[in-house]
Design a protein around this motif. Structure first.
Motif, PDB file in Angstrom:
ATOM      1  N   PRO A 148      -4.315  11.329  21.937  1.00  0.00           N
ATOM      2  CA  PRO A 148      -5.311  10.622  21.010  1.00  0.00           C
ATOM      3  C   PRO A 148      -5.659  11.238  19.689  1.00  0.00           C
ATOM      4  O   PRO A 148      -5.553  12.459  19.701  1.00  0.00           O
ATOM      5  CB  PRO A 148      -6.686  10.410  21.824  1.00  0.00           C
ATOM      6  CG  PRO A 148      -6.484  11.876  22.636  1.00  0.00           C
ATOM      7  CD  PRO A 148      -5.135  11.954  23.069  1.00  0.00           C
ATOM      8  N   PHE A 149      -5.940  10.426  18.696  1.00  0.00           N
ATOM      9  CA  PHE A 149      -6.160  10.871  17.258  1.00  0.00           C
ATOM     10  C   PHE A 149      -6.995  10.206  16.540  1.00  0.00           C
ATOM     11  O   PHE A 149      -7.358   8.881  16.990  1.00  0.00           O
ATOM     12  CB  PHE A 149      -4.749  10.990  16.542  1.00  0.00           C
ATOM     13  CG  PHE A 149      -4.083   9.903  16.076  1.00  0.00           C
ATOM     14  CD1 PHE A 149      -4.359   9.221  15.235  1.00  0.00           C
ATOM     15  CD2 PHE A 149      -2.971   9.318  17.049  1.00  0.00           C
ATOM     16  CE1 PHE A 149      -3.846   7.842  14.795  1.00  0.00           C
ATOM     17  CE2 PHE A 149      -2.481   8.115  16.844  1.00  0.00           C
ATOM     18  CZ  PHE A 149      -2.803   7.447  15.729  1.00  0.00           C
ATOM     19  N   PHE A 150      -7.928  10.652  15.520  1.00  0.00           N
ATOM     20  CA  PHE A 150      -8.533  10.048  14.594  1.00  0.00           C
ATOM     21  C   PHE A 150      -7.861  10.456  13.062  1.00  0.00           C
ATOM     22  O   PHE A 150      -7.398  11.212  13.107  1.00  0.00           O
ATOM     23  CB  PHE A 150     -10.072  10.546  14.598  1.00  0.00           C
ATOM     24  CG  PHE A 150     -10.599  10.173  15.925  1.00  0.00           C
ATOM     25  CD1 PHE A 150     -11.214   9.159  16.535  1.00  0.00           C
ATOM     26  CD2 PHE A 150     -10.609  11.332  16.994  1.00  0.00           C
ATOM     27  CE1 PHE A 150     -11.714   9.062  17.653  1.00  0.00           C
ATOM     28  CE2 PHE A 150     -10.889  11.433  17.998  1.00  0.00           C
ATOM     29  CZ  PHE A 150     -11.568  10.127  18.707  1.00  0.00           C
TER      30      PHE A 150
ATOM     31  N   ASN B  66       0.678  -1.262  -0.045  1.00  0.00           N
ATOM     32  CA  ASN B  66      -0.002  -0.136   0.042  1.00  0.00           C
ATOM     33  C   ASN B  66       0.788   1.281  -0.018  1.00  0.00           C
ATOM     34  O   ASN B  66       1.911   1.401   0.871  1.00  0.00           O
ATOM     35  CB  ASN B  66      -0.798  -0.053   1.226  1.00  0.00           C
ATOM     36  CG  ASN B  66      -1.622  -1.300   1.588  1.00  0.00           C
ATOM     37  OD1 ASN B  66      -2.762  -1.542   0.978  1.00  0.00           O
ATOM     38  ND2 ASN B  66      -1.059  -2.138   2.629  1.00  0.00           N
ATOM     39  N   VAL B  67       0.401   2.292  -0.767  1.00  0.00           N
ATOM     40  CA  VAL B  67       1.041   3.668  -0.408  1.00  0.00           C
ATOM     41  C   VAL B  67      -0.029   4.824  -0.338  1.00  0.00           C
ATOM     42  O   VAL B  67      -1.053   4.500  -1.122  1.00  0.00           O
ATOM     43  CB  VAL B  67       1.763   3.762  -1.771  1.00  0.00           C
ATOM     44  CG1 VAL B  67       1.481   3.726  -3.138  1.00  0.00           C
ATOM     45  CG2 VAL B  67       2.798   5.381  -1.542  1.00  0.00           C
ATOM     46  N   GLY B  68      -0.150   5.775   0.184  1.00  0.00           N
ATOM     47  CA  GLY B  68      -1.154   6.624   0.651  1.00  0.00           C
ATOM     48  C   GLY B  68      -0.959   7.462   1.612  1.00  0.00           C
ATOM     49  O   GLY B  68       0.152   7.882   2.100  1.00  0.00           O
ATOM     50  N   MET B  69      -1.931   8.201   1.755  1.00  0.00           N
ATOM     51  CA  MET B  69      -1.795   9.328   2.765  1.00  0.00           C
ATOM     52  C   MET B  69      -3.311   9.323   3.789  1.00  0.00           C
ATOM     53  O   MET B  69      -4.227   8.795   3.248  1.00  0.00           O
ATOM     54  CB  MET B  69      -1.912  10.471   2.230  1.00  0.00           C
ATOM     55  CG  MET B  69      -0.711  10.965   1.427  1.00  0.00           C
ATOM     56  SD  MET B  69      -0.670  12.782   0.417  1.00  0.00           S
ATOM     57  CE  MET B  69       0.835  12.539  -0.199  1.00  0.00           C
ATOM     58  N   GLN B  70      -3.104   9.994   4.997  1.00  0.00           N
ATOM     59  CA  GLN B  70      -4.295  10.211   5.826  1.00  0.00           C
ATOM     60  C   GLN B  70      -4.042  11.441   6.425  1.00  0.00           C
ATOM     61  O   GLN B  70      -2.903  11.858   6.817  1.00  0.00           O
ATOM     62  CB  GLN B  70      -4.217   9.010   6.871  1.00  0.00           C
ATOM     63  CG  GLN B  70      -4.198   7.784   6.431  1.00  0.00           C
ATOM     64  CD  GLN B  70      -4.203   6.381   7.665  1.00  0.00           C
ATOM     65  OE1 GLN B  70      -5.175   6.691   8.468  1.00  0.00           O
ATOM     66  NE2 GLN B  70      -3.247   5.852   7.645  1.00  0.00           N
ATOM     67  N   LEU B  71      -5.231  12.039   6.825  1.00  0.00           N
ATOM     68  CA  LEU B  71      -5.110  13.400   7.507  1.00  0.00           C
ATOM     69  C   LEU B  71      -5.604  12.873   9.024  1.00  0.00           C
ATOM     70  O   LEU B  71      -6.589  12.577   9.262  1.00  0.00           O
ATOM     71  CB  LEU B  71      -6.005  14.295   6.896  1.00  0.00           C
ATOM     72  CG  LEU B  71      -6.276  15.618   7.509  1.00  0.00           C
ATOM     73  CD1 LEU B  71      -4.673  16.329   7.509  1.00  0.00           C
ATOM     74  CD2 LEU B  71      -7.206  16.651   6.939  1.00  0.00           C
ATOM     75  N   GLU B  72      -4.676  13.395   9.755  1.00  0.00           N
ATOM     76  CA  GLU B  72      -4.883  12.963  11.393  1.00  0.00           C
ATOM     77  C   GLU B  72      -5.496  14.134  12.204  1.00  0.00           C
ATOM     78  O   GLU B  72      -5.011  15.121  12.011  1.00  0.00           O
ATOM     79  CB  GLU B  72      -3.690  12.253  12.092  1.00  0.00           C
ATOM     80  CG  GLU B  72      -3.200  10.968  11.487  1.00  0.00           C
ATOM     81  CD  GLU B  72      -2.204  10.253  12.374  1.00  0.00           C
ATOM     82  OE1 GLU B  72      -1.947   9.066  12.204  1.00  0.00           O
ATOM     83  OE2 GLU B  72      -1.680  10.969  13.206  1.00  0.00           O
ATOM     84  N   PHE B  73      -6.500  13.825  13.088  1.00  0.00           N
ATOM     85  CA  PHE B  73      -7.225  15.000  13.752  1.00  0.00           C
ATOM     86  C   PHE B  73      -6.946  14.608  15.155  1.00  0.00           C
ATOM     87  O   PHE B  73      -7.009  13.543  15.582  1.00  0.00           O
ATOM     88  CB  PHE B  73      -8.571  14.974  13.699  1.00  0.00           C
ATOM     89  CG  PHE B  73      -9.220  15.756  14.596  1.00  0.00           C
ATOM     90  CD1 PHE B  73      -9.137  17.366  14.469  1.00  0.00           C
ATOM     91  CD2 PHE B  73     -10.310  15.551  15.355  1.00  0.00           C
ATOM     92  CE1 PHE B  73      -9.564  18.112  15.498  1.00  0.00           C
ATOM     93  CE2 PHE B  73     -10.706  16.022  16.273  1.00  0.00           C
ATOM     94  CZ  PHE B  73     -10.352  17.388  16.459  1.00  0.00           C
TER      95      PHE B  73
END
Length: 260
Positions: free
Chosen positions: A153-155, A129-136
């Motif tokens: 903590p994060f989502f 897998n290759v990709g991105m996530q935005l963490e809040f």
């Protein structure tokens, strides 16, 4: 198989170029490693069955990069404080997971021919897998960064592009014959790899180990937009119990280092 090698090399190049492009923005960077168990939900086994969930499991490993908007490494100073800078990070990832698969549940119990064929079916799938996530982060990233021993903590939500390499076989002989293969799986198996997009969502927490490093734990749900990732895809109009696309749950343990 040449495709996975080419895909991994291309993904590594993309990962490095992405990090280099991030450097132009002047924000700080974090680099980490992740690893942990994977539970793969597929056309092997019975849905909502504990033995299936526990048995069709494997492992995953990866490298991750974070763009930290709250801090500028080149001047050793904070960026102008905004809600976005203090509560979001952008995560890039290159990861690999592999899972061994077989049938579990009530349908493999008994001595009938169908149960015998199911028990003889085995498989696996390997996914890069290759990709991105935005963490809040609900709590302040600045406060966490400055406090050793604190928790954050994060989502997260994002997407990934993957190459999958499945393998399916039977202990009874070649697949796709009435002797070795349950009728629902005849013509519905493949050992050919392919590419697929997926959506990824995580919930987790960081622990501030020291000034320059964190420990991380997160639980990921990844949904693939294909039902071929495991190498099986029975006709969903005839077998609606197998109509769902493949997905997984991955428990990650990670170590993250702050680049200066």
């Amino acid at each position: 198989m040449q495709m996975p090698k080419k895909f991994i090399i291309t993904s590594l190049l993309f990962f490095v170029l992405t990090i280099n492009s991030y450097a132009q923005f002047g924000f700080s960077h974090e680099l980490g490693v992740i690893a942990g168990p994977v539970a793969f939900q597929s056309d092997y086994g019975e849905r909502h069955d504990f033995a299936t969930n526990a048995g069709n499991s494997g492992y995953g490993i990866g490298i991750i990069h974070y763009l930290n908007f709250s801090y500028r490494a080149e001047c050793n100073c904070y960026t102008p404080q905004t809600y976005f800078n203090d509560h979001f990070k952008l995560r890039s990832e290159l990861s690999y997971n592999k899972t061994s698969l077989k049938h579990f549940g009530r349908w493999v119990d008994g001595n009938n021919n169908f149960a015998t064929q199911l028990k003889a079916m085995k498989g696996s799938t390997a996914v890069t897998n290759v990709g991105m996530q935005l963490e809040f982060y609900p709590l302040s990233i600045r406060d966490f960064t400055s406090t050793v021993g604190s928790l954050a903590p994060f989502f997260s939500l994002g997407g990934q592009f993957s190459f999958y390499d499945p393998e399916a076989h039977s202990d009874l002989g070649p697949m796709n014959t009435q002797f070795s293969t349950p009728i629902k799986y005849i013509g519905a198996t493949t050992n050919q790899g392919g590419t697929v997009w997926s959506i990824v969502s995580s919930v987790g927490c960081r622990y501030k180990l020291n000034d320059l490093s964190d420990l991380m734990l997160d639980v990921r749900w990844q949904y693939y937009f294909s039902n071929w990732v495991d190498g099986l895809n029975p006709d969903p109009t005839k077998y609606p119990e197998n109509k769902a696309n493949d997905w997984l749950v991955w428990v990650n343990f990670g170590y993250i280092y702050y680049l200066q």
